[in-house]
Design a protein around this motif. Structure first.
Motif, PDB file in Angstrom:
ATOM      1  N   VAL A 295      17.927  36.088  56.676  1.00  0.00           N
ATOM      2  CA  VAL A 295      16.956  37.181  56.547  1.00  0.00           C
ATOM      3  C   VAL A 295      16.823  37.931  57.871  1.00  0.00           C
ATOM      4  O   VAL A 295      16.801  39.174  57.907  1.00  0.00           O
ATOM      5  CB  VAL A 295      15.590  36.638  56.091  1.00  0.00           C
ATOM      6  CG1 VAL A 295      14.496  37.689  56.285  1.00  0.00           C
ATOM      7  CG2 VAL A 295      15.643  36.199  54.637  1.00  0.00           C
ATOM      8  N   ALA A 296      16.758  37.180  58.968  1.00  0.00           N
ATOM      9  CA  ALA A 296      16.693  37.820  60.282  1.00  0.00           C
ATOM     10  C   ALA A 296      17.935  38.655  60.557  1.00  0.00           C
ATOM     11  O   ALA A 296      17.858  39.759  61.123  1.00  0.00           O
ATOM     12  CB  ALA A 296      16.528  36.747  61.360  1.00  0.00           C
ATOM     13  N   LEU A 297      19.097  38.158  60.118  1.00  0.00           N
ATOM     14  CA  LEU A 297      20.337  38.899  60.317  1.00  0.00           C
ATOM     15  C   LEU A 297      20.352  40.187  59.487  1.00  0.00           C
ATOM     16  O   LEU A 297      20.880  41.222  59.929  1.00  0.00           O
ATOM     17  CB  LEU A 297      21.521  38.007  59.940  1.00  0.00           C
ATOM     18  CG  LEU A 297      22.918  38.477  60.372  1.00  0.00           C
ATOM     19  CD1 LEU A 297      22.969  38.720  61.868  1.00  0.00           C
ATOM     20  CD2 LEU A 297      23.966  37.452  59.980  1.00  0.00           C
ATOM     21  N   VAL A 298      19.762  40.138  58.282  1.00  0.00           N
ATOM     22  CA  VAL A 298      19.651  41.342  57.460  1.00  0.00           C
ATOM     23  C   VAL A 298      18.794  42.391  58.169  1.00  0.00           C
ATOM     24  O   VAL A 298      19.131  43.587  58.209  1.00  0.00           O
ATOM     25  CB  VAL A 298      19.059  41.013  56.077  1.00  0.00           C
ATOM     26  CG1 VAL A 298      18.727  42.295  55.305  1.00  0.00           C
ATOM     27  CG2 VAL A 298      20.028  40.171  55.272  1.00  0.00           C
ATOM     28  N   VAL A 299      17.678  41.946  58.745  1.00  0.00           N
ATOM     29  CA  VAL A 299      16.780  42.860  59.463  1.00  0.00           C
ATOM     30  C   VAL A 299      17.490  43.466  60.669  1.00  0.00           C
ATOM     31  O   VAL A 299      17.418  44.687  60.913  1.00  0.00           O
ATOM     32  CB  VAL A 299      15.499  42.133  59.887  1.00  0.00           C
ATOM     33  CG1 VAL A 299      14.625  43.042  60.768  1.00  0.00           C
ATOM     34  CG2 VAL A 299      14.708  41.676  58.664  1.00  0.00           C
TER      35      VAL A 299
ATOM     36  N   VAL B  37      15.975  35.199  47.918  1.00  0.00           N
ATOM     37  CA  VAL B  37      15.184  35.767  49.009  1.00  0.00           C
ATOM     38  C   VAL B  37      16.021  36.734  49.838  1.00  0.00           C
ATOM     39  O   VAL B  37      15.589  37.847  50.167  1.00  0.00           O
ATOM     40  CB  VAL B  37      14.608  34.646  49.903  1.00  0.00           C
ATOM     41  CG1 VAL B  37      13.993  35.233  51.186  1.00  0.00           C
ATOM     42  CG2 VAL B  37      13.563  33.844  49.139  1.00  0.00           C
ATOM     43  N   VAL B  38      17.245  36.311  50.171  1.00  0.00           N
ATOM     44  CA  VAL B  38      18.134  37.172  50.956  1.00  0.00           C
ATOM     45  C   VAL B  38      18.448  38.451  50.178  1.00  0.00           C
ATOM     46  O   VAL B  38      18.452  39.553  50.743  1.00  0.00           O
ATOM     47  CB  VAL B  38      19.427  36.420  51.328  1.00  0.00           C
ATOM     48  CG1 VAL B  38      20.431  37.361  51.986  1.00  0.00           C
ATOM     49  CG2 VAL B  38      19.126  35.254  52.257  1.00  0.00           C
TER      50      VAL B  38
ATOM     51  N   LEU C 116      15.191  45.590  49.826  1.00  0.00           N
ATOM     52  CA  LEU C 116      14.136  46.278  50.574  1.00  0.00           C
ATOM     53  C   LEU C 116      14.718  47.010  51.781  1.00  0.00           C
ATOM     54  O   LEU C 116      14.286  48.126  52.108  1.00  0.00           O
ATOM     55  CB  LEU C 116      13.075  45.269  51.020  1.00  0.00           C
ATOM     56  CG  LEU C 116      12.273  44.592  49.892  1.00  0.00           C
ATOM     57  CD1 LEU C 116      11.343  43.532  50.457  1.00  0.00           C
ATOM     58  CD2 LEU C 116      11.494  45.632  49.097  1.00  0.00           C
ATOM     59  N   GLU C 117      15.696  46.404  52.417  1.00  0.00           N
ATOM     60  CA  GLU C 117      16.335  47.023  53.582  1.00  0.00           C
ATOM     61  C   GLU C 117      17.053  48.314  53.188  1.00  0.00           C
ATOM     62  O   GLU C 117      16.921  49.354  53.862  1.00  0.00           O
ATOM     63  CB  GLU C 117      17.331  46.042  54.189  1.00  0.00           C
ATOM     64  CG  GLU C 117      17.980  46.502  55.484  1.00  0.00           C
ATOM     65  CD  GLU C 117      17.029  46.370  56.666  1.00  0.00           C
ATOM     66  OE1 GLU C 117      16.603  47.428  57.160  1.00  0.00           O
ATOM     67  OE2 GLU C 117      16.712  45.241  57.054  1.00  0.00           O
ATOM     68  N   LEU C 118      17.789  48.277  52.090  1.00  0.00           N
ATOM     69  CA  LEU C 118      18.497  49.467  51.627  1.00  0.00           C
ATOM     70  C   LEU C 118      17.525  50.564  51.212  1.00  0.00           C
ATOM     71  O   LEU C 118      17.751  51.763  51.489  1.00  0.00           O
ATOM     72  CB  LEU C 118      19.417  49.112  50.451  1.00  0.00           C
ATOM     73  CG  LEU C 118      20.638  48.242  50.784  1.00  0.00           C
ATOM     74  CD1 LEU C 118      21.347  47.794  49.509  1.00  0.00           C
ATOM     75  CD2 LEU C 118      21.609  48.989  51.687  1.00  0.00           C
ATOM     76  N   ALA C 119      16.427  50.169  50.537  1.00  0.00           N
ATOM     77  CA  ALA C 119      15.418  51.166  50.145  1.00  0.00           C
ATOM     78  C   ALA C 119      14.770  51.799  51.372  1.00  0.00           C
ATOM     79  O   ALA C 119      14.540  53.030  51.410  1.00  0.00           O
ATOM     80  CB  ALA C 119      14.362  50.499  49.265  1.00  0.00           C
TER      81      ALA C 119
END
Length: 344
Positions: A17-21, A57-58, A64-67
């Motif tokens: 999740v941190a890597l996605v952010v 979760v990921v 959410l990141e893409l939105a």
């Protein structure tokens, strides 16, 4: 141990999740160096390492990141890119869900499957035999998949005097049938040699009925050979008949067993055993229906074709089970197995 496993999944989920952010920040600030496709790589890692909950979760954070990037930052991601990300998210979730339904989670699941496959192969290993006897076998799964619905179990019984072999064809094919094969091979391997040979198929049938599977039937052929006298007993359960090569006459005899019903369908069925004698030079051939069945063709024609190949290969001692399997050239759409028992 379970708590430790959950902690590792939690740590892996938080890290991804941190890597996605961080990837989102990179796309926002230095998009030329951090493409949105990097999120797909993170998604693949999640599918490999995490269970369903962690992967979900990921996936949610990626959505959410893409939105956020599209609607707030104005990154203007191409519609094709968004469609690919959406399809990848759905595919990964379905894959992880199906894997978790089998009780497999994360990277350890693959290791478990490999271990189970090795155990299945171990059940089919022929025990050491006295001089003058040998067994050759070959097995091919449908479409060359890792798991097969056909399997072999073997054991020495009665103080080593009796060789017992069971060749089983589980309903279905591929991974679904392979999972049932893994379970049944262990159970049938335990039954083999632990009771009188004439009770093996009945006990296997009772075990299979007890599983109460939606698609739980199987066919089988069971043979017991007296390694001193050469006398043998063979019985079938919805399975193609065994074939006996008589070396003295060169005749291939289709063993005329009164076949019982397939395993897992009828309570308390009767399985009739056929009695015969293997003389020096003889061979006994067991096989599954994938070797002789083709759509729209008669089963007896398939058996005749198999015997024709065996005449060219086995009777002339030009090859063994692998050569027969290759010579039959059966289709790849079904599992195929062949066992040859030789008395030299």
């Amino acid at each position: 141990m379970r708590g430790a496993g959950m902690s590792l999944h939690l740590i892996g989920t938080v890290a991804l999740v941190a890597l996605v952010v961080l990837t989102g920040l990179g796309i926002e600030q230095i998009r030329a160096w951090v493409p949105s496709s990097f999120l797909l790589l993170i998604l693949l890692v999640a599918a490999f390492l995490l269970g369903l909950a962690g992967t979900a979760v990921v996936c949610l954070v990626i959505v959410l990141e893409l939105a956020y990037l599209q609607l707030v930052v104005g990154a203007e991601l191409d519609p094709g890119v968004l469609i690919v990300h959406g399809l990848a998210l759905v595919a990964v979730l379905l894959f992880v869900r199906s894997r978790e339904r089998l009780g497999l989670s994360g990277a350890a699941g693959g290791i478990m499957l490999v271990d189970l496959r090795d155990r299945l192969e171990a059940h089919g290993r022929i025990p050491p035999l006295p001089a003058g006897w040998r067994v050759d076998s070959a097995l091919r799964s449908a479409y060359a998949e890792a798991f097969s619905g056909d399997f072999v179990v073997a054991a020495r019984a009665d103080g080593g005097r009796l060789l017992e072999i069971g060749l089983v064809d589980v309903s279905g094919k591929g991974q679904a049938a392979g999972v049932r094969s893994l379970l049944l091979s262990g159970a049938f391997g335990g039954l083999l040699g632990a009771m009188p040979s004439e009770q093996f198929l009945a006990s296997a049938n009772a075990y299979l009925i007890g599983q109460d599977w939606d698609e739980g039937f199987a066919t089988a052929v069971h043979v017991a050979v007296d390694l001193r006298s050469g006398e043998y007993w063979v019985a079938t359960a919805g399975h193609p008949p065994a074939v006996h090569l008589h070396a003295g006459s060169g005749i291939f005899e289709v063993v005329d067993t009164v076949g019982g019903p397939v395993l897992g369908v009828v309570d308390d069925p009767t399985f009739t055993m056929h009695n015969g004698v293997m003389l020096p030079g003889d061979a006994l051939m067991l096989y599954t229906d994938g070797m002789v069945e083709t759509p729209g063709s008669d089963l007896e024609l398939g058996i005749d074709r198999l015997i024709g190949v065996a005449e060219r290969v086995v009777a002339t001692r030009r090859g063994g089970a692998e050569a027969v399997l290759a010579g039959v050239k059966a289709g790849e759409s079904d599992d195929r197995a062949l066992v040859l028992i030789y008395r030299d």
